[in-house]
Design a protein around this motif. Structure first.
Motif, PDB file in Angstrom:
ATOM      1  N   VAL A   1      21.997   6.562 -11.298  1.00 50.75           N
ATOM      2  CA  VAL A   1      21.449   6.656  -9.993  1.00 50.75           C
ATOM      3  C   VAL A   1      20.150   6.425  -9.814  1.00 50.75           C
ATOM      4  O   VAL A   1      19.440   5.618  -9.186  1.00 50.75           O
ATOM      5  CB  VAL A   1      21.608   8.154  -9.235  1.00 50.75           C
ATOM      6  N   ALA A   2      19.311   6.734 -10.971  1.00 49.82           N
ATOM      7  CA  ALA A   2      17.839   6.808 -11.155  1.00 49.82           C
ATOM      8  C   ALA A   2      17.693   5.306 -11.427  1.00 49.82           C
ATOM      9  O   ALA A   2      16.489   4.720 -10.988  1.00 49.82           O
ATOM     10  CB  ALA A   2      17.254   7.665 -12.175  1.00 49.82           C
ATOM     11  N   LEU A   3      18.309   4.539 -12.363  1.00 53.50           N
ATOM     12  CA  LEU A   3      18.173   3.395 -12.496  1.00 53.50           C
ATOM     13  C   LEU A   3      18.549   2.553 -11.432  1.00 53.50           C
ATOM     14  O   LEU A   3      17.808   1.495 -11.241  1.00 53.50           O
ATOM     15  CB  LEU A   3      19.134   2.897 -13.787  1.00 53.50           C
ATOM     16  N   LEU A   4      19.521   2.652 -10.454  1.00 50.26           N
ATOM     17  CA  LEU A   4      19.497   1.979  -9.454  1.00 50.26           C
ATOM     18  C   LEU A   4      18.383   2.120  -8.471  1.00 50.26           C
ATOM     19  O   LEU A   4      18.133   1.059  -7.939  1.00 50.26           O
ATOM     20  CB  LEU A   4      20.781   2.331  -8.587  1.00 50.26           C
ATOM     21  N   ALA A   5      17.996   3.371  -8.156  1.00 48.97           N
ATOM     22  CA  ALA A   5      16.626   3.530  -7.406  1.00 48.97           C
ATOM     23  C   ALA A   5      15.531   2.732  -7.993  1.00 48.97           C
ATOM     24  O   ALA A   5      14.745   2.190  -7.245  1.00 48.97           O
ATOM     25  CB  ALA A   5      16.424   4.855  -7.131  1.00 48.97           C
ATOM     26  N   ALA A   6      15.365   2.709  -9.231  1.00 48.11           N
ATOM     27  CA  ALA A   6      14.337   2.017  -9.792  1.00 48.11           C
ATOM     28  C   ALA A   6      14.301   0.389  -9.567  1.00 48.11           C
ATOM     29  O   ALA A   6      13.358  -0.250  -9.410  1.00 48.11           O
ATOM     30  CB  ALA A   6      14.059   2.290 -11.476  1.00 48.11           C
ATOM     31  N   VAL A   7      15.601   0.070  -9.665  1.00 47.01           N
ATOM     32  CA  VAL A   7      15.787  -1.374  -9.556  1.00 47.01           C
ATOM     33  C   VAL A   7      15.382  -1.804  -8.186  1.00 47.01           C
ATOM     34  O   VAL A   7      14.978  -2.855  -7.942  1.00 47.01           O
ATOM     35  CB  VAL A   7      17.263  -1.889 -10.260  1.00 47.01           C
ATOM     36  N   ALA A   8      16.044  -1.037  -7.246  1.00 50.19           N
ATOM     37  CA  ALA A   8      15.663  -1.284  -5.797  1.00 50.19           C
ATOM     38  C   ALA A   8      14.209  -1.297  -5.590  1.00 50.19           C
ATOM     39  O   ALA A   8      13.825  -2.186  -4.834  1.00 50.19           O
ATOM     40  CB  ALA A   8      16.449  -0.150  -4.993  1.00 50.19           C
ATOM     41  N   LEU A   9      13.490  -0.040  -6.049  1.00 47.42           N
ATOM     42  CA  LEU A   9      12.041  -0.163  -5.642  1.00 47.42           C
ATOM     43  C   LEU A   9      11.286  -1.275  -6.592  1.00 47.42           C
ATOM     44  O   LEU A   9      10.589  -2.059  -5.865  1.00 47.42           O
ATOM     45  CB  LEU A   9      11.584   1.222  -6.641  1.00 47.42           C
ATOM     46  N   THR A  10      11.587  -1.785  -7.548  1.00 48.46           N
ATOM     47  CA  THR A  10      11.086  -2.843  -8.214  1.00 48.46           C
ATOM     48  C   THR A  10      11.482  -4.253  -7.677  1.00 48.46           C
ATOM     49  O   THR A  10      10.681  -4.968  -7.572  1.00 48.46           O
ATOM     50  CB  THR A  10      11.319  -2.976  -9.958  1.00 48.46           C
ATOM     51  N   GLY A  11      12.614  -4.595  -7.146  1.00 48.95           N
ATOM     52  CA  GLY A  11      13.094  -5.697  -6.766  1.00 48.95           C
ATOM     53  C   GLY A  11      12.635  -6.037  -5.428  1.00 48.95           C
ATOM     54  O   GLY A  11      12.001  -7.080  -5.129  1.00 48.95           O
ATOM     55  N   LEU A  12      12.494  -4.757  -4.769  1.00 54.39           N
ATOM     56  CA  LEU A  12      11.890  -4.966  -3.229  1.00 54.39           C
ATOM     57  C   LEU A  12      10.308  -5.274  -3.491  1.00 54.39           C
ATOM     58  O   LEU A  12       9.806  -6.120  -2.534  1.00 54.39           O
ATOM     59  CB  LEU A  12      12.256  -3.637  -2.314  1.00 54.39           C
ATOM     60  N   ASP A  13       9.728  -4.543  -4.226  1.00 51.41           N
ATOM     61  CA  ASP A  13       8.364  -4.811  -4.254  1.00 51.41           C
ATOM     62  C   ASP A  13       8.310  -6.239  -4.675  1.00 51.41           C
ATOM     63  O   ASP A  13       6.988  -6.916  -4.402  1.00 51.41           O
ATOM     64  CB  ASP A  13       7.683  -3.842  -5.597  1.00 51.41           C
ATOM     65  N   ALA A  14       8.906  -6.914  -5.528  1.00 51.96           N
ATOM     66  CA  ALA A  14       8.768  -8.264  -5.975  1.00 51.96           C
ATOM     67  C   ALA A  14       8.915  -9.546  -4.953  1.00 51.96           C
ATOM     68  O   ALA A  14       8.504 -10.257  -5.256  1.00 51.96           O
ATOM     69  CB  ALA A  14       9.768  -8.466  -7.281  1.00 51.96           C
ATOM     70  N   LEU A  15       9.247  -8.817  -3.704  1.00 56.34           N
ATOM     71  CA  LEU A  15       9.555  -9.883  -2.713  1.00 56.34           C
ATOM     72  C   LEU A  15       8.376 -10.047  -2.273  1.00 56.34           C
ATOM     73  O   LEU A  15       8.155 -11.045  -1.258  1.00 56.34           O
ATOM     74  CB  LEU A  15      10.396  -9.508  -1.547  1.00 56.34           C
ATOM     75  N   LYS A  16       7.449  -9.257  -2.172  1.00 57.40           N
ATOM     76  CA  LYS A  16       6.136  -9.330  -1.386  1.00 57.40           C
ATOM     77  C   LYS A  16       4.846  -9.916  -2.161  1.00 57.40           C
ATOM     78  O   LYS A  16       4.885  -9.813  -3.489  1.00 57.40           O
ATOM     79  CB  LYS A  16       5.506  -7.851  -1.406  1.00 57.40           C
ATOM     80  N   PRO A  17       4.294 -10.960  -1.670  1.00 58.17           N
ATOM     81  CA  PRO A  17       3.057 -11.543  -2.305  1.00 58.17           C
ATOM     82  C   PRO A  17       1.902 -10.500  -2.670  1.00 58.17           C
ATOM     83  O   PRO A  17       2.006  -9.441  -2.332  1.00 58.17           O
ATOM     84  CB  PRO A  17       2.333 -12.483  -1.117  1.00 58.17           C
ATOM     85  N   LEU A  18       0.937 -10.992  -3.631  1.00 60.03           N
ATOM     86  CA  LEU A  18      -0.115 -10.136  -4.020  1.00 60.03           C
ATOM     87  C   LEU A  18      -0.826  -9.797  -2.832  1.00 60.03           C
ATOM     88  O   LEU A  18      -0.997 -10.588  -1.847  1.00 60.03           O
ATOM     89  CB  LEU A  18      -1.143 -10.873  -4.900  1.00 60.03           C
ATOM     90  N   VAL A  19      -1.265  -8.430  -2.515  1.00 59.41           N
ATOM     91  CA  VAL A  19      -2.076  -8.045  -1.482  1.00 59.41           C
ATOM     92  C   VAL A  19      -3.153  -7.339  -1.930  1.00 59.41           C
ATOM     93  O   VAL A  19      -3.218  -6.682  -3.090  1.00 59.41           O
ATOM     94  CB  VAL A  19      -0.997  -7.147  -0.707  1.00 59.41           C
ATOM     95  N   VAL A  20      -4.223  -7.018  -0.969  1.00 55.91           N
ATOM     96  CA  VAL A  20      -5.194  -5.932  -1.139  1.00 55.91           C
ATOM     97  C   VAL A  20      -6.098  -5.953  -2.520  1.00 55.91           C
ATOM     98  O   VAL A  20      -6.494  -7.009  -2.921  1.00 55.91           O
ATOM     99  CB  VAL A  20      -4.721  -4.610  -0.668  1.00 55.91           C
ATOM    100  N   ASP A  21      -5.683  -4.965  -3.464  1.00 57.29           N
ATOM    101  CA  ASP A  21      -6.362  -4.741  -4.552  1.00 57.29           C
ATOM    102  C   ASP A  21      -5.710  -5.500  -5.675  1.00 57.29           C
ATOM    103  O   ASP A  21      -6.234  -5.293  -6.867  1.00 57.29           O
ATOM    104  CB  ASP A  21      -6.883  -3.242  -4.751  1.00 57.29           C
ATOM    105  N   ASP A  22      -4.620  -6.005  -5.554  1.00 56.46           N
ATOM    106  CA  ASP A  22      -3.748  -6.715  -6.621  1.00 56.46           C
ATOM    107  C   ASP A  22      -4.568  -7.363  -7.535  1.00 56.46           C
ATOM    108  O   ASP A  22      -4.721  -7.403  -9.038  1.00 56.46           O
ATOM    109  CB  ASP A  22      -2.715  -7.356  -6.405  1.00 56.46           C
TER     110      ASP A  22
END
Length: 588
Positions: A19-40
């Motif tokens: 379950v922890a791995l599934l949640a981590a993959v969801a967090l990382t994968g969704l974040d990867a959809l977003k362009p660089l922003v702000v302080d990146d």
């Protein structure tokens, strides 16, 4: 603190790891959809330096605000995340999506620590609440390539490992690992010292003083050892450089939002900011607290619907300024109308948490021990918010929201068999996930509209202008424009020649450059628009108001061609009492 009866011997069961791995993959994968922003981009700059010169992490100049300055002087970029991103750049090249995917271990550190804590404090609700916390509005939109979520992840790992070290007769290896995790957390972001304080509190409450001293001494030794290496290499500690920079800044009044005419406004501003941030991001924790206090399912459902209605009303608020006023706090609300909805929600959440904290300190045995530790955690997070944060913003309350949710869930777990508790949990879970989706949708739409604007600007520049293209701007504009070959127009340093092209990017930070209007010819003006009714940028990243009505445009890019040789000049501040600048300007 001991594990509850029947706790598995392993850190996590196989199912919990899955379950922890599934949640981590969801967090990382969704974040990867977003362009660089702000302080990146600032962290990318440090990572590039490390990829090229791994033994010289701060031996370069970075242009981030007004002019290039030594990277050591920034003082707010500890080494852990830049080294990680530097390795990703060395392996993957110029691919931001790959950089974000490389952060999966940090996401897994977060989700596995949350899974451990939920199993110890609120086992019946561990699985649904893991996704509510890991993908919540204070975590998912703020992951990016920034320091805060990785620092919280490592800090929570240090805390979880310390608790693990006290189970089954004590495990010295887990305690040592706790100290190492705390050191890495503090060298990811210095504010992670709150987790060292949390481990200290856990050691005192569980009478594991020797283990606490071991973990904290090891964390301090690693932290100080790295800073000593920096002193030997550069003659200065990066940590101390950050403190000196903060003390030397001339805008501390802006950071504290103090009004010299009204004593006490700074403290009141911070309190109101905390309530606004809680109302904007910790609604699920408030609902969990209500469930733990014994609220009926109808009451919890009604509270969730009222909160949902408040968020749904944000797009119908007037555009700022909502009204004209000179009063200090009324002006703040006029510029941020969302405060009128988020502040009452924050008051409700704070009241529930106060009552939940009182309830948690009642009882006996293991339940009382858990309650004391969670209340201590809340107190430490609150102290960190007021004493460590340079300004109030969402990323300063990530840990506070997690502690609040665990407190409510722990109280609810004491009555887990009651139908109202199960129903209330479902309501809180649904509300938390819906709010997370709202925030992430707004953040993703804003980020994509800004990148689309920059892509449109680059398409308008003639190909033959390569090498003669300049920009002013900040945040993500700096990354995408520099990657396309544009150079920053630096005050009193750059010299623009006739025929050169200049992009003035507005809507991120106030440009620091001023250009005489008669030296430029405006060719075009482009705007970034988002169709999402809610907006996070830029206030989610730099104010205590995380969500607002979508403005008419996200950002503006003005395209000029230089007609006479010109050097950028310092921006002239507006005259007092709303008077105009003394010079005509092509910037703000």
């Amino acid at each position: 603190m001991s594990a509850p009866a029947g706790a598995p011997d392993a850190f996590l069961s196989r199912r919990a790891w899955a379950v922890a791995l599934l949640a981590a993959v969801a967090l990382t994968g969704l974040d990867a959809l977003k362009p660089l922003v702000v302080d990146d981009p600032v962290y990318v700059a440090y990572a590039r330096q490390i990829a090229s010169h791994p033994l010289d992490p701060y031996g370069f100049e970075i242009f981030w605000y007004d002019a290039p300055e030594p990277a050591m002087r920034i003082g707010t970029v500890p080494a852990v995340l830049p080294y990680w991103l530097g390795a990703a750049i060395a392996l993957c090249g110029e691919h931001p999506v790959a950089w974000k995917l490389s952060l999966l271990p940090f996401a897994l550190a977060l989700t596995s620590a949350l899974a451990f804590l939920l199993d110890r404090f609120a086992r019946p609700f561990a699985t649904p609440l893991l996704f509510v916390l890991a993908l919540g509005p204070a975590v998912l939109p703020g992951f990016n390539l920034m320091l805060d979520v990785p620092a919280v992840a490592l800090g929570l790992q240090g805390f979880a490992l310390f608790l693990r070290g006290g189970e089954g007769g004590g495990r010295t290896g887990a305690t040592v690992a706790s100290g190492l995790a705390l050191a890495l957390a503090m060298q990811t972001k210095y504010s992670a010292v709150v987790y060292a304080a949390l481990v200290g509190a856990a050691a005192l409450l569980s009478r594991r003083r020797r283990d606490g001293l071991l973990a904290l001494a090891l964390a301090a030794a690693v932290f100080v050892g790295w800073e000593a290496l920096l002193v030997a290499r550069y003659g200065q500690s990066h940590f101390l450089a950050g403190i000196e920079r903060l003390q030397a800044r001339d805008n501390l009044e802006w950071l504290s939002r103090a009004d010299a005419r009204t004593p006490g406004t700074s403290a009141l501003y911070w309190i109101l900011s905390l309530l606004t941030l809680l109302g904007g991001t910790a609604g699920a924790a408030g609902l969990l607290g209500a469930v733990g206090l014994g609220a009926r399912r109808r009451s919890v459902t009604g509270a969730a619907l009222a909160a949902a209605a408040a968020f749904a009303a944000i797009p119908f608020l007037p555009q700022p300024p909502a009204f004209q006023t000179d009063a200090f706090f009324a002006k703040f609300a006029a510029i941020n109308p969302s405060v009128l909805l988020l502040l009452p929600l924050g008051l409700a959440v704070a009241l529930v948490l106060l009552l939940a904290a009182r309830r948690a300190l009642r009882g006996d045995g293991a339940e009382l021990a858990r309650g004391r530790l969670l209340v201590a955690w809340l107190a430490i997070e609150l102290a960190g918010f007021f004493l460590i944060s340079p300004y109030p913003v969402v990323r300063r309350v990530i840990g506070l929201g997690i502690a609040a949710a665990l407190l409510g869930a722990q109280l609810a777990s004491r009555r887990a068999a009651e139908p109202d508790v199960r129903a209330g949990l479902r309501v809180a879970t649904a509300f938390g996930l819906a709010l997370a989706a709202l925030y992430f949708g707004a953040d993703l739409a804003d980020a994509r509209s800004r990148r689309a604007l920059l892509e449109a600007v680059l398409e308008r520049l003639p190909p033959e202008s390569a090498g003669r293209r300049w920009y002013t701007g900040h945040w993500e504009a700096q990354y995408y424009l520099e990657r396309a070959g544009l150079r920053p127009a630096i005050v009193s340093s750059s010299r623009l020649q006739p025929g050169d092209w200049l992009v003035l990017f507005e809507g991120v930070d106030r440009p620091q450059s001023w250009f005489p209007a008669d030296h430029l010819r405006r060719v075009d003006q482009l705007v970034a628009r988002s169709a999402w009714p809610w907006s996070t940028m830029p206030r989610y990243y730099g104010s205590p108001v995380p969500l607002r009505r979508q403005p008419p445009h996200q950002a503006v890019a003005r395209l000029y061609q230089v007609t006479q040789e010109v050097e950028p000049q310092p921006r002239v501040s507006p005259a007092p009492r709303g008077g105009a600048s003394a010079r005509p300007s092509a910037g703000w």
